[in-house]
Design an enzyme around this catalytic site. Structure first.
Site, short mmCIF file in Angstrom:
data_model
loop_
_atom_site.label_atom_id
_atom_site.label_comp_id
_atom_site.label_asym_id
_atom_site.label_seq_id
_atom_site.Cartn_x
_atom_site.Cartn_y
_atom_site.Cartn_z
N ASP A 1 -18.47 34.73 -38.96
CA ASP A 1 -18.37 33.01 -38.90
C ASP A 1 -17.19 32.67 -39.96
OD1 ASP A 1 -20.77 34.02 -40.41
OD2 ASP A 1 -20.62 31.89 -41.41
N ASP B 1 -12.60 30.43 -46.20
CA ASP B 1 -14.14 30.40 -46.59
C ASP B 1 -14.09 31.33 -48.02
OD1 ASP B 1 -15.18 28.55 -44.98
OD2 ASP B 1 -16.55 29.67 -44.19
N ARG C 1 -13.49 30.44 -35.26
CA ARG C 1 -13.92 31.44 -35.84
C ARG C 1 -14.61 32.48 -34.94
NH1 ARG C 1 -15.92 29.01 -40.97
NH2 ARG C 1 -15.49 26.97 -40.85
N GLY D 1 -25.95 19.96 -47.86
CA GLY D 1 -24.64 19.18 -47.25
C GLY D 1 -23.84 19.30 -48.32
N GLY E 1 -22.37 23.06 -41.64
CA GLY E 1 -23.60 22.55 -42.31
C GLY E 1 -23.28 21.48 -43.31
P1 AMP Z 1 -20.85 30.20 -45.97
O1 AMP Z 1 -21.62 31.04 -46.80
O2 AMP Z 1 -20.14 29.10 -46.89
O3 AMP Z 1 -19.87 30.57 -45.03
O4 AMP Z 1 -22.01 29.35 -44.82
C1 AMP Z 1 -22.68 29.82 -44.15
C2 AMP Z 1 -23.28 28.81 -43.36
O5 AMP Z 1 -24.35 28.04 -44.32
C3 AMP Z 1 -22.46 27.69 -42.85
O6 AMP Z 1 -23.02 27.27 -41.21
C4 AMP Z 1 -22.43 26.57 -43.73
O7 AMP Z 1 -22.29 25.34 -43.01
C5 AMP Z 1 -23.85 26.49 -44.30
N1 AMP Z 1 -24.09 25.99 -45.48
C6 AMP Z 1 -23.81 26.71 -46.59
N2 AMP Z 1 -24.27 25.74 -47.79
C7 AMP Z 1 -24.73 24.71 -47.17
C8 AMP Z 1 -25.23 23.70 -47.78
N3 AMP Z 1 -25.26 23.34 -49.18
N4 AMP Z 1 -25.86 22.64 -47.16
C9 AMP Z 1 -25.79 22.85 -45.55
N5 AMP Z 1 -24.97 23.98 -45.11
C10 AMP Z 1 -24.78 24.88 -45.89
MG MG Z 2 -18.48 29.96 -43.80
#
Ligand code: AMP
Ligand code: MG
Length: 471
Positions: A236, A246, A171, A114, A80
């Site tokens: 994930d 991550d 993943r 993003g 994302g």
């Molecule tokens: P994470 O907790 O970092 O593993 O993220 C979980 C999901 O949320 C993944 O698909 C990330 O790409 C998405 N994500 C986390 N933060 C953001 C953000 N600020 N903008 C867009 N997508 C995000």
């Molecule tokens: Mg992640």
């Protein structure tokens, strides 16, 4: 050498081709010179631009995946806020995905902006570096770039892009995405790509699955051996390459507590220290479920057997890693109860996990140490430990050396990391750089006065109770 990403040859359902956000006046804030040298980065490429997501030599893309987040299935996640830029080939011919995180919105951003604030980007950089120098499989980071954008979270913060190198960005959630759609063809493609890329020694996907289970067992045993708590072991966030990936609210514990949790969002302790092996097993069972549609009835039984071998594989990996920490040469001389009882003692007396292991080696030369509270059960434990060592007839210096090169003294303690990030947010990278430097030699304290500070547990008022994703 820098090659186009191999994901680009996959069918379109695997990714979205798209570019990082356009930015001006970015600043390369942290650069990993040593890693750049090891990778022999192509000098003709303007890396300061590329690591900011600008002037890219190859097509960039974001991968799709699904995942179980805290046990709940989310059918579509995906990168994302991340872009894969290509693959770096090191002088040994090994390939690493180069990915930017915090580089702008993608088709998988959902409600997100993003972006990433500076502090979590620096945190990922620092802790992945620490893991690498502790010799624990991990993604690496080349850089943190300031984006010159404001990012709104609880407060208004500076934006940043962290770069990440991984053997692959595949993943458990990548498999779940296609399994949930009953898309067997795509599952086959993904499985074959994973095998060729990460486990070419495996003859088929079943052999690959067994290797994945073994790799994961070893990874989690490594985490446990240094008191590392990942904090968000969602499916994930589990890489099929067996690398730590991550870095969100992850932390190293100070005082030992089996049920320790730092992540502010992990309210029920699903991802607590002690739960990590169980959760890894659970995640691997999800992966097995995704692979099951590819299996004949015979293979299905075999798949189940491999999944069921988790406990044996994990326990063996754990003993293998723990034996040198306790100075024991032959792992057959170590039974798990010995580790369990040691940890019970640490918890009872709220001893610091890192320091206690480090100090144990001092008891090779002396009968007791003020650091260790005297109790009857600990006396018994010590007696047993000493007799194990005696049975192995190894010179004391050898045992001591082994213990001191298996039990780190410098780890990225939470209060140090937080201090480094706060100062860096104010533009002062000195403390960050000194801590980073100390983490490169985790088994010794170098001569600088600060290095000594880096090996000390926090004082009561310095303790950090909770960590945040900060995303
Ligand atoms: P994470 O907790 O970092 O593993 O993220 C979980 C999901 O949320 C993944 O698909 C990330 O790409 C998405 N994500 C986390 N933060 C953001 C953000 N600020 N903008 C867009 N997508 C995000
Ligand atoms: Mg992640």
């Amino acid at each position: 050498m820098f090659h186009p990403s191999r994901y680009l040859i996959l069918p379109p359902q695997f990714y979205a081709q798209n570019s990082p956000m356009k930015l001006e006046n970015t600043k390369l804030f942290v650069f990993n010179e040593r890693l750049a040298q090891e990778l022999n980065l192509d000098e003709n490429i303007p890396w300061d631009r590329v690591l900011a997501g600008q002037d890219l030599p190859h097509k960039s893309l974001s991968l799709v995946y699904a995942g179980h987040q805290f046990g709940h299935f989310v059918p579509q996640l995906g990168d994302g806020r991340a872009h894969l830029l290509g693959e770096i080939e090191n002088p040994q011919g090994e390939l690493f995905d180069l990915q930017l995180k915090g580089s702008g919105r993608t088709p998988y951003s959902r409600q997100g902006d993003g972006q990433s604030p500076l502090a979590p980007a620096l945190r990922e950089f620092l802790i992945s570096e620490a893991m690498a120098f502790l010799d624990i499989p991990t993604t690496r980071s080349l850089s943190v770039v300031k984006t010159n954008q404001r990012v709104l979270r609880q407060t208004d913060q500076e934006g940043a892009i962290v770069s990440r190198l991984a053997k692959a960005h595949i993943r458990v959630g990548s498999f779940e995405y296609f399994a949930a759609r009953e898309d067997k063809e795509s599952l086959k493609i993904l499985t074959e790509m994973t095998r060729k890329r990460l486990y070419p020694e495996a003859q088929d996907w079943l052999e690959m699955y067994e290797l994945i289970v073994s790799k994961q067992a070893s990874l989690i045993a490594h985490w446990m051996s240094v008191g590392f708590i990942h904090g968000v072991m969602n499916t994930d966030n589990m890489s099929l390459a067996g690398e730590t990936i991550d870095f969100g609210p992850c932390a190293f514990m100070d005082e030992y507590r089996a049920n320790e949790v730092f992540s502010s969002i992990d309210r029920y302790g699903r991802y607590s220290y002690m739960n990590q092996p169980k959760i890894a097993h659970w995640n691997l069972s999800v992966l097995a479920g995704c692979l099951a549609p590819l299996a004949s009835p015979d293979q299905l039984n075999h798949l189940q057997d491999i999944l069921d071998s988790w406990e044996q594989k994990f326990n063996q990996a754990y003993l293998d890693i723990y034996a040198p920490k306790l100075g024991i040469e032959d792992v057959k001389n170590l039974d798990k109860s010995m580790i369990d009882n040691w940890l019970i003692y640490l918890e009872e007396h709220r001893l610091d996990f890192t320091l206690a292991h480090r100090n144990l080696a001092k008891l090779l030369k002396q009968q007791d140490l003020d650091y260790f509270p005297k109790t009857e059960s600990f006396e018994l434990w010590l007696k047993r430990w000493r007799s194990k060592l005696n049975e192995e007839f190894r010179p004391q210096q050898i045992v001591e050396l082994e213990m001191n090169t298996s039990n780190p003294t410098v780890i990225p303690r939470n209060h140090l990391v937080e201090k480094a990030l706060r100062l860096a947010e104010d533009g002062d990278l000195n403390y960050f750089n000194n801590l980073w430097s100390a983490l490169k030699t985790p088994y010794q304290i170098d001569q600088s006065a600060q290095a000594e500070e880096f090996s000390r547990p926090p004082l009561e008022h310095q303790k950090i109770q909770a960590t945040f994703c900060g995303t």
